[in-house]
Scaffold this motif. Structure first.
Motif, short mmCIF file in Angstrom:
data_model
loop_
_atom_site.label_atom_id
_atom_site.label_comp_id
_atom_site.label_asym_id
_atom_site.label_seq_id
_atom_site.Cartn_x
_atom_site.Cartn_y
_atom_site.Cartn_z
N LEU A 99 0.84 -1.19 0.00
CA LEU A 99 0.00 0.00 0.00
C LEU A 99 0.88 1.24 0.00
O LEU A 99 1.96 1.23 0.61
CB LEU A 99 -0.86 0.04 1.27
CG LEU A 99 -2.08 -0.87 1.32
CD1 LEU A 99 -2.68 -0.84 2.73
CD2 LEU A 99 -3.11 -0.43 0.31
N PRO A 100 0.47 2.31 -0.63
CA PRO A 100 1.25 3.55 -0.53
C PRO A 100 1.23 4.03 0.92
O PRO A 100 0.26 3.83 1.65
CB PRO A 100 0.49 4.52 -1.43
CG PRO A 100 -0.40 3.69 -2.29
CD PRO A 100 -0.65 2.42 -1.56
N PHE A 101 2.32 4.65 1.36
CA PHE A 101 2.42 5.11 2.74
C PHE A 101 1.27 6.05 3.10
O PHE A 101 0.81 6.07 4.24
CB PHE A 101 3.76 5.80 3.00
CG PHE A 101 4.91 4.85 3.08
CD1 PHE A 101 5.00 3.94 4.12
CD2 PHE A 101 5.90 4.84 2.12
CE1 PHE A 101 6.05 3.04 4.21
CE2 PHE A 101 6.96 3.96 2.20
CZ PHE A 101 7.04 3.05 3.25
N GLU B 234 -1.73 5.82 2.32
CA GLU B 234 -2.97 5.08 2.57
C GLU B 234 -2.83 4.05 3.68
O GLU B 234 -3.80 3.38 4.03
CB GLU B 234 -3.40 4.36 1.28
CG GLU B 234 -3.72 5.30 0.13
CD GLU B 234 -4.04 4.56 -1.16
OE1 GLU B 234 -4.26 3.33 -1.12
OE2 GLU B 234 -4.05 5.22 -2.20
N MET B 235 -1.62 3.90 4.24
CA MET B 235 -1.37 2.88 5.27
C MET B 235 -1.87 3.34 6.63
O MET B 235 -1.77 4.51 6.97
CB MET B 235 0.13 2.62 5.41
CG MET B 235 0.68 1.58 4.52
SD MET B 235 2.39 1.23 5.02
CE MET B 235 2.85 0.21 3.68
N THR B 236 -2.34 2.37 7.38
CA THR B 236 -2.62 2.61 8.80
C THR B 236 -1.39 2.14 9.57
O THR B 236 -0.48 1.52 9.01
CB THR B 236 -3.85 1.81 9.25
OG1 THR B 236 -3.56 0.42 9.12
CG2 THR B 236 -5.08 2.18 8.46
N MET B 237 -1.35 2.41 10.86
CA MET B 237 -0.21 1.96 11.67
C MET B 237 -0.13 0.43 11.68
O MET B 237 0.97 -0.14 11.69
CB MET B 237 -0.34 2.49 13.11
CG MET B 237 -0.13 3.99 13.21
SD MET B 237 1.48 4.52 12.61
CE MET B 237 2.51 4.03 13.95
N GLU B 238 -1.27 -0.23 11.66
CA GLU B 238 -1.27 -1.70 11.64
C GLU B 238 -0.72 -2.22 10.30
O GLU B 238 0.03 -3.21 10.29
CB GLU B 238 -2.70 -2.24 11.86
CG GLU B 238 -3.22 -2.04 13.26
CD GLU B 238 -3.79 -0.64 13.46
OE1 GLU B 238 -4.01 0.10 12.48
OE2 GLU B 238 -3.98 -0.27 14.62
N ASP B 239 -1.09 -1.55 9.20
CA ASP B 239 -0.55 -1.94 7.88
C ASP B 239 0.97 -1.76 7.86
O ASP B 239 1.70 -2.61 7.34
CB ASP B 239 -1.17 -1.11 6.76
CG ASP B 239 -2.65 -1.40 6.55
OD1 ASP B 239 -3.08 -2.54 6.87
OD2 ASP B 239 -3.35 -0.49 6.07
N PHE B 240 1.45 -0.65 8.42
CA PHE B 240 2.88 -0.40 8.47
C PHE B 240 3.58 -1.46 9.31
O PHE B 240 4.64 -1.97 8.94
CB PHE B 240 3.16 1.00 9.04
CG PHE B 240 4.62 1.35 9.04
CD1 PHE B 240 5.23 1.82 7.88
CD2 PHE B 240 5.39 1.20 10.19
CE1 PHE B 240 6.58 2.14 7.87
CE2 PHE B 240 6.74 1.51 10.18
CZ PHE B 240 7.34 1.98 9.02
N HIS B 241 2.97 -1.82 10.44
CA HIS B 241 3.56 -2.86 11.30
C HIS B 241 3.61 -4.20 10.58
O HIS B 241 4.58 -4.95 10.72
CB HIS B 241 2.77 -2.98 12.61
CG HIS B 241 3.38 -3.96 13.56
ND1 HIS B 241 3.08 -5.30 13.55
CD2 HIS B 241 4.32 -3.78 14.55
CE1 HIS B 241 3.78 -5.91 14.47
NE2 HIS B 241 4.54 -5.02 15.09
N ASP B 242 2.57 -4.51 9.81
CA ASP B 242 2.57 -5.77 9.07
C ASP B 242 3.63 -5.77 7.95
O ASP B 242 4.26 -6.79 7.69
CB ASP B 242 1.19 -6.03 8.45
CG ASP B 242 0.13 -6.31 9.51
OD1 ASP B 242 0.51 -6.66 10.65
OD2 ASP B 242 -1.07 -6.18 9.19
#
Length: 169
Positions: free
Chosen positions: A124-126, A128-136
């Protein structure tokens, strides 16, 4: 070097393989080779034939011309033995093996890099990311909400040591 060998050098093909930084050295080498070729071509390939019969008639000393003829015909100028071609061919084979290994290794690195490129393209583009997406996506650098850290967020200043045990107070 035989006359035949020096004529078989393909200077234009060789010049294409020379890097720009070595062009002046290559030009100097080619110039020396051309000078050598001119000097070599100025002389006949075989020594001129001597008319021994003429000298036998002209020189009255008995046996002198025969002696000179015998000595002249016994002189053999040794041609240097080629002891480097086999070494060069052996080195060339070793270099070709190293080149093939490099190509194989490079193709493996390219495949790995292409996999990483595909993985990054599918993220995902940064924005559009959530903190959970970034952690994953980046678990090694994302903030772990189950184990918060203190500022400046480096391992040396955290309340736990390297083994995850509480630091001694």
């Amino acid at each position: 070097m035989s006359r035949r060998a020096i004529k078989t050098i393909n200077w234009s093909a060789l010049a294409e393989k020379i890097p720009e930084t070595e062009k002046t050295t290559f030009a100097a080498f080619k110039s020396k080779s051309d000078q050598y070729l001119r000097r070599m071509n100025a002389n006949p390939e075989a020594p001129p034939k001597i008319n021994w019969a003429y000298y036998k008639k002209s020189i009255p000393i008995a046996g002198l011309v025969d002696k000179f003829q015998k000595e002249y015909e016994s002189v053999k100028v040794p041609y240097p033995v080629d002891k480097y071609t086999s070494e060069i061919e052996t080195e060339e084979k070793k270099v070709h093996i190293k080149i093939e290994e490099f190509i194989t290794d490079s193709n493996q690195r390219i495949a790995t890099a292409n996999k990483e490129i595909d993985r990054v393209k599918n993220l995902l583009p940064f924005s559009e990311m959530t903190m959970e997406d970034f952690h994953d996506a980046y678990p090694d650098i994302a903030i772990n909400v189950d184990k918060p850290t203190v500022w400046p967020h480096i391992p040396e200043v955290q309340p736990e040591n390297d083994k995850g045990q509480p630091a001694e107070h």
